[in-house]
Design a protein around this motif. Structure first.
Motif, mmCIF file in Angstrom:
data_model
loop_
_atom_site.group_PDB
_atom_site.id
_atom_site.type_symbol
_atom_site.label_atom_id
_atom_site.label_comp_id
_atom_site.label_asym_id
_atom_site.label_seq_id
_atom_site.Cartn_x
_atom_site.Cartn_y
_atom_site.Cartn_z
ATOM 1 N N ARG A 31 -0.082 -1.123 8.712
ATOM 2 C CA ARG A 31 1.293 -1.278 9.188
ATOM 3 C C ARG A 31 2.272 -0.624 8.217
ATOM 4 N NH1 ARG A 31 1.051 -6.413 9.871
ATOM 5 N NH2 ARG A 31 2.216 -7.057 8.034
ATOM 6 N N MET A 32 2.075 -0.840 6.921
ATOM 7 C CA MET A 32 2.954 -0.259 5.916
ATOM 8 C C MET A 32 2.895 1.279 5.944
ATOM 9 S SD MET A 32 2.899 1.011 2.332
ATOM 10 C CE MET A 32 1.193 0.763 2.114
ATOM 11 N N VAL A 33 1.695 1.817 6.080
ATOM 12 C CA VAL A 33 1.546 3.274 6.139
ATOM 13 C C VAL A 33 2.265 3.826 7.373
ATOM 14 C CG1 VAL A 33 -0.123 5.157 6.476
ATOM 15 C CG2 VAL A 33 -0.582 3.362 4.787
ATOM 16 N N LEU A 34 2.075 3.184 8.512
ATOM 17 C CA LEU A 34 2.736 3.637 9.740
ATOM 18 C C LEU A 34 4.250 3.549 9.624
ATOM 19 C CD1 LEU A 34 0.340 2.041 12.357
ATOM 20 C CD2 LEU A 34 0.743 4.496 12.026
ATOM 21 N N VAL A 35 4.746 2.456 9.071
ATOM 22 C CA VAL A 35 6.199 2.293 8.897
ATOM 23 C C VAL A 35 6.748 3.412 8.024
ATOM 24 C CG1 VAL A 35 7.976 0.827 7.849
ATOM 25 C CG2 VAL A 35 6.264 -0.176 9.379
ATOM 26 N N ARG A 36 6.042 3.746 6.951
ATOM 27 C CA ARG A 36 6.500 4.840 6.073
ATOM 28 C C ARG A 36 6.485 6.179 6.797
ATOM 29 N NH1 ARG A 36 4.258 3.590 0.006
ATOM 30 N NH2 ARG A 36 5.550 1.749 -0.298
ATOM 31 N N MET A 37 5.407 6.437 7.562
ATOM 32 C CA MET A 37 5.342 7.704 8.299
ATOM 33 C C MET A 37 6.475 7.793 9.312
ATOM 34 S SD MET A 37 1.359 8.871 8.912
ATOM 35 C CE MET A 37 0.974 7.646 10.120
ATOM 36 N N LEU A 38 6.701 6.726 10.050
ATOM 37 C CA LEU A 38 7.736 6.728 11.083
ATOM 38 C C LEU A 38 9.130 6.844 10.479
ATOM 39 C CD1 LEU A 38 6.100 3.979 13.267
ATOM 40 C CD2 LEU A 38 6.373 6.385 13.918
ATOM 41 N N SER A 39 9.360 6.169 9.378
ATOM 42 C CA SER A 39 10.654 6.271 8.694
ATOM 43 C C SER A 39 10.886 7.708 8.236
ATOM 44 C CB SER A 39 10.716 5.316 7.505
ATOM 45 O OG SER A 39 10.662 3.979 7.947
ATOM 46 N N GLY A 40 9.823 8.334 7.733
ATOM 47 C CA GLY A 40 9.919 9.723 7.295
ATOM 48 C C GLY A 40 10.158 10.701 8.431
ATOM 49 N N MET A 41 9.826 10.305 9.652
ATOM 50 C CA MET A 41 10.062 11.163 10.822
ATOM 51 C C MET A 41 11.500 11.082 11.304
ATOM 52 S SD MET A 41 6.630 10.567 13.038
ATOM 53 C CE MET A 41 5.025 10.769 12.292
ATOM 54 N N GLY A 42 12.272 10.167 10.737
ATOM 55 C CA GLY A 42 13.682 10.103 11.068
ATOM 56 C C GLY A 42 14.086 9.079 12.101
ATOM 57 N N PHE A 43 13.216 8.144 12.454
ATOM 58 C CA PHE A 43 13.616 7.104 13.405
ATOM 59 C C PHE A 43 14.791 6.314 12.854
ATOM 60 C CE2 PHE A 43 9.509 7.880 15.319
ATOM 61 C CZ PHE A 43 9.753 7.638 16.664
ATOM 62 N N ALA A 120 -0.879 5.488 26.648
ATOM 63 C CA ALA A 120 -1.806 6.437 26.044
ATOM 64 C C ALA A 120 -2.483 5.776 24.852
ATOM 65 C CB ALA A 120 -1.063 7.700 25.596
ATOM 66 N N ILE A 121 -3.510 6.466 24.324
ATOM 67 C CA ILE A 121 -4.204 6.009 23.121
ATOM 68 C C ILE A 121 -4.170 7.124 22.091
ATOM 69 C CG2 ILE A 121 -6.432 5.425 22.094
ATOM 70 C CD1 ILE A 121 -7.155 3.899 24.495
ATOM 71 N N LEU A 122 -3.858 6.754 20.875
ATOM 72 C CA LEU A 122 -3.897 7.662 19.740
ATOM 73 C C LEU A 122 -5.074 7.239 18.870
ATOM 74 C CD1 LEU A 122 -2.432 9.937 18.170
ATOM 75 C CD2 LEU A 122 -1.142 8.147 17.005
ATOM 76 N N PRO A 123 -6.024 8.139 18.624
ATOM 77 C CA PRO A 123 -7.166 7.764 17.780
ATOM 78 C C PRO A 123 -6.734 7.428 16.351
ATOM 79 C CG PRO A 123 -7.601 9.822 18.960
ATOM 80 C CD PRO A 123 -6.147 9.508 19.135
ATOM 81 N N LYS A 124 -7.387 6.413 15.788
ATOM 82 C CA LYS A 124 -7.176 6.047 14.387
ATOM 83 C C LYS A 124 -8.228 6.751 13.535
ATOM 84 C CE LYS A 124 -5.377 1.341 14.086
ATOM 85 N NZ LYS A 124 -5.767 -0.018 13.747
ATOM 86 N N PRO A 125 -7.901 7.139 12.336
ATOM 87 C CA PRO A 125 -6.582 7.038 11.721
ATOM 88 C C PRO A 125 -5.669 8.153 12.229
ATOM 89 C CG PRO A 125 -8.118 8.031 10.170
ATOM 90 C CD PRO A 125 -8.914 7.671 11.396
ATOM 91 N N ALA A 126 -4.431 7.825 12.440
ATOM 92 C CA ALA A 126 -3.466 8.782 12.978
ATOM 93 C C ALA A 126 -2.924 9.661 11.857
ATOM 94 C CB ALA A 126 -2.320 8.041 13.639
ATOM 95 N N THR A 127 -2.952 10.954 12.087
ATOM 96 C CA THR A 127 -2.318 11.865 11.131
ATOM 97 C C THR A 127 -0.829 11.925 11.461
ATOM 98 O OG1 THR A 127 -2.579 13.815 12.521
ATOM 99 C CG2 THR A 127 -4.409 13.283 11.005
ATOM 100 N N PRO A 128 0.002 12.279 10.494
ATOM 101 C CA PRO A 128 1.437 12.394 10.792
ATOM 102 C C PRO A 128 1.728 13.354 11.947
ATOM 103 C CG PRO A 128 1.104 12.369 8.431
ATOM 104 C CD PRO A 128 -0.272 12.459 9.061
ATOM 105 N N ASP A 129 1.034 14.492 12.000
ATOM 106 C CA ASP A 129 1.285 15.456 13.080
ATOM 107 C C ASP A 129 0.879 14.909 14.438
ATOM 108 O OD1 ASP A 129 2.396 17.375 11.405
ATOM 109 O OD2 ASP A 129 0.511 18.468 11.147
#
Length: 145
Positions: A31-43, A120-129
């Motif tokens: 969850r922490m990794v995803l939150v950081r990635m999403l924050s970095g994407m500009g949400f 939809a489904i995104l395979p884990k682990p999700a890359t930023p791209d």
């Protein structure tokens, strides 16, 4: 991502700047990794919940533009979360994009996801791209629909 002449990283605008996302994931580190990635994407806002029940409460409180949800959680898994979300009777929640994340993203799991109401489904682990593309696609589909 692109870099300016001074080498500073800048987020690419994928239309996330005015959007909010909810991450429903029971594993704190993921969850922490995803939150950081999403924050970095500009949400504009990245909300989080540790399970399906907390996710439903977060949806009611924050009204996100899309949801990124783990499939295998306890006590309420992703399938039950989406079914409960869609059963609310609220038109906005009926079309709210939900993107599942799963270590298993085969045709059978995709069919289960769609049957529960996920998009939809995104395979884990999700890359930023991969995450950026999947979220931009879900938002584009919602805007077109």
């Amino acid at each position: 991502m692109f870099r300016s002449g001074k080498g500073a990283a800048m987020a690419v605008d994928d239309g996330f700047r005015d959007r909010s996302v909810l991450v429903v994931e029971d594993e704190a580190f993921t969850r922490m990794v995803l939150v950081r990635m999403l924050s970095g994407m500009g949400f504009a806002a990245v909300h989080q919940a540790a399970d399906g029940a907390a996710g439903l409460a977060a949806v009611a409180e924050h009204r996100p533009d899309l949801i990124l949800c783990d499939v295998e959680m306890q006590p309420m898994d992703g399938f039950a979360f989406v079914r409960a979300l869609r059963a609310e009777g609220d038109r906005a929640l009926a079309v709210l994009p939900v993107l599942f994340m799963s270590g298993r993203a085969d045709a059978e799991r995709l069919a289960e996801a769609r049957a529960s109401g996920a998009d939809a489904i995104l395979p884990k682990p999700a890359t930023p791209d991969a995450l950026r593309r999947a979220l931009a696609e879900r938002l584009a589909v919602r805007a077109a629909g």
